[in-house]
Design an enzyme around this catalytic site. Sequence first.
Site, PDB file in Angstrom:
ATOM      1  N   GLY A  54      -4.610   3.441   0.025  1.00  0.00           N
ATOM      2  CA  GLY A  54      -6.274   3.723   0.446  1.00  0.00           C
ATOM      3  C   GLY A  54      -7.058   2.291   0.298  1.00  0.00           C
ATOM      4  O   GLY A  54      -8.115   2.465  -0.090  1.00  0.00           O
ATOM      5  N   SER A  82       1.029   2.150  -3.250  1.00  0.00           N
ATOM      6  CA  SER A  82       1.135   3.093  -2.064  1.00  0.00           C
ATOM      7  C   SER A  82       1.982   4.491  -1.820  1.00  0.00           C
ATOM      8  O   SER A  82       2.420   4.760  -2.851  1.00  0.00           O
ATOM      9  CB  SER A  82       1.815   2.047  -0.500  1.00  0.00           C
ATOM     10  OG  SER A  82       2.160   2.785   0.424  1.00  0.00           O
ATOM     11  N   GLU A  84       3.716   5.770  -0.238  1.00  0.00           N
ATOM     12  CA  GLU A  84       5.154   5.719   0.015  1.00  0.00           C
ATOM     13  C   GLU A  84       5.890   4.886  -0.612  1.00  0.00           C
ATOM     14  O   GLU A  84       7.524   4.518  -0.125  1.00  0.00           O
ATOM     15  CB  GLU A  84       4.672   5.304   1.347  1.00  0.00           C
ATOM     16  CG  GLU A  84       4.531   6.230   2.638  1.00  0.00           C
ATOM     17  CD  GLU A  84       4.575   7.549   2.455  1.00  0.00           C
ATOM     18  OE1 GLU A  84       5.741   8.112   2.651  1.00  0.00           O
ATOM     19  OE2 GLU A  84       4.347   7.967   3.731  1.00  0.00           O
ATOM     20  N   HIS A 102       6.338  -0.219   6.648  1.00  0.00           N
ATOM     21  CA  HIS A 102       6.033   0.838   7.255  1.00  0.00           C
ATOM     22  C   HIS A 102       4.344   0.577   7.965  1.00  0.00           C
ATOM     23  O   HIS A 102       3.722   0.726   8.000  1.00  0.00           O
ATOM     24  CB  HIS A 102       5.930   1.485   6.203  1.00  0.00           C
ATOM     25  CG  HIS A 102       5.468   3.115   6.292  1.00  0.00           C
ATOM     26  ND1 HIS A 102       6.127   3.734   7.914  1.00  0.00           N
ATOM     27  CD2 HIS A 102       4.621   4.246   6.538  1.00  0.00           C
ATOM     28  CE1 HIS A 102       5.380   5.277   7.633  1.00  0.00           C
ATOM     29  NE2 HIS A 102       4.406   5.227   7.107  1.00  0.00           N
ATOM     30  N   HIS A 164       4.944  10.262  12.230  1.00  0.00           N
ATOM     31  CA  HIS A 164       4.585   9.869  11.687  1.00  0.00           C
ATOM     32  C   HIS A 164       4.386   8.655  11.345  1.00  0.00           C
ATOM     33  O   HIS A 164       3.129   8.233  12.174  1.00  0.00           O
ATOM     34  CB  HIS A 164       5.445   9.670  10.194  1.00  0.00           C
ATOM     35  CG  HIS A 164       4.899   9.673   8.977  1.00  0.00           C
ATOM     36  ND1 HIS A 164       5.359   9.690   7.307  1.00  0.00           N
ATOM     37  CD2 HIS A 164       3.667   8.737   9.290  1.00  0.00           C
ATOM     38  CE1 HIS A 164       4.862   8.860   6.482  1.00  0.00           C
ATOM     39  NE2 HIS A 164       4.358   8.340   7.527  1.00  0.00           N
TER      40      HIS A 164
END
Length: 240
Positions: A54, A82, A84, A102, A164
Amino acid sequence: MSAPADGGHDDVSPADREDLVAFARRMGPDDLAPAMSGNLSVRRGGLMAITPSGMPYERMTPADICLVRTSDAALLSGPRPSTETPMHLALYQASDVAAIVHTHSPFVVALSTVLDELPAVHYAMADLGGAVRVAPYARFGTAQLAAGASAAMAGRSAVILRNHGALACGPTLARAYERARTLEWLARVYWYARLVGTPRTLDEGALTEVSDAVRALRYGETATPGEGITSPRASPPPGP
C-alpha cells in the site's frame, strides 16, 4: 530444489534495495501496474526483499523495502510487506529463481478473463518457456493463489493469474522485469491478431529451435575483438 539456508541481513545489499525501488517506479510509466498495484522481490540466501504494502511507488525509498525470512515468512525489517508475500515465497520455494515481478498490465489482465493459455504468437515466447498458462482465480494474498501460481509456473518463467495479473521471474530483477514487459507485449500482439483473424502460432519445436539459436549465437553477450560471428547451422530438411 531445497530452500536455501537462512542468511543475515547483509545478504540483501543496498544495491538490491535501490534496484527494487527503481524498477517499482517504472511500473506505472511502463503500463505494468496502475497506482500502488503490483509488487517486486529478490531472494538473497534465506531472505526475500520485497516492496511494502500500500505504498505509492513515488514515495518509496530503499529503507521501505521489507526483509522476510523465506523459511518461515517472518518479517525481519521494514513496514508491512506486500499482501502477495505468500505467492512470492511459494515461487521461491519451488524454484531457483532470484527475482519476481508481479504486474497488473492491461492486455494481460483482459486476456486473463477469456484464455486458459496465451499461445506462442511470436518467437519471443521462447524466453518465457513456452505458451503462458493462466492460473485459476483465487483472491489476492491467499494460499490458494500462491499454490495455483506456483503450479502454473512450472517449467516457465511467467504465469498469468485469472482476473488479476501476471508474474514474471528470472535470475536477476532486470531480467524478470523485461520478461514482464515481454509478456504484456505478447498479450497485445495476440489481442490485435485476434481482431483480424485466427492467429497462427508456433509449436514447441519452433520455440526450442529459438532457444537453441539464442545459446549458439550467445545472444546479448559482448563479443571479443577478432571473434568470428557465424550463424547457427540450420537443421537439414526432412527426407522424402
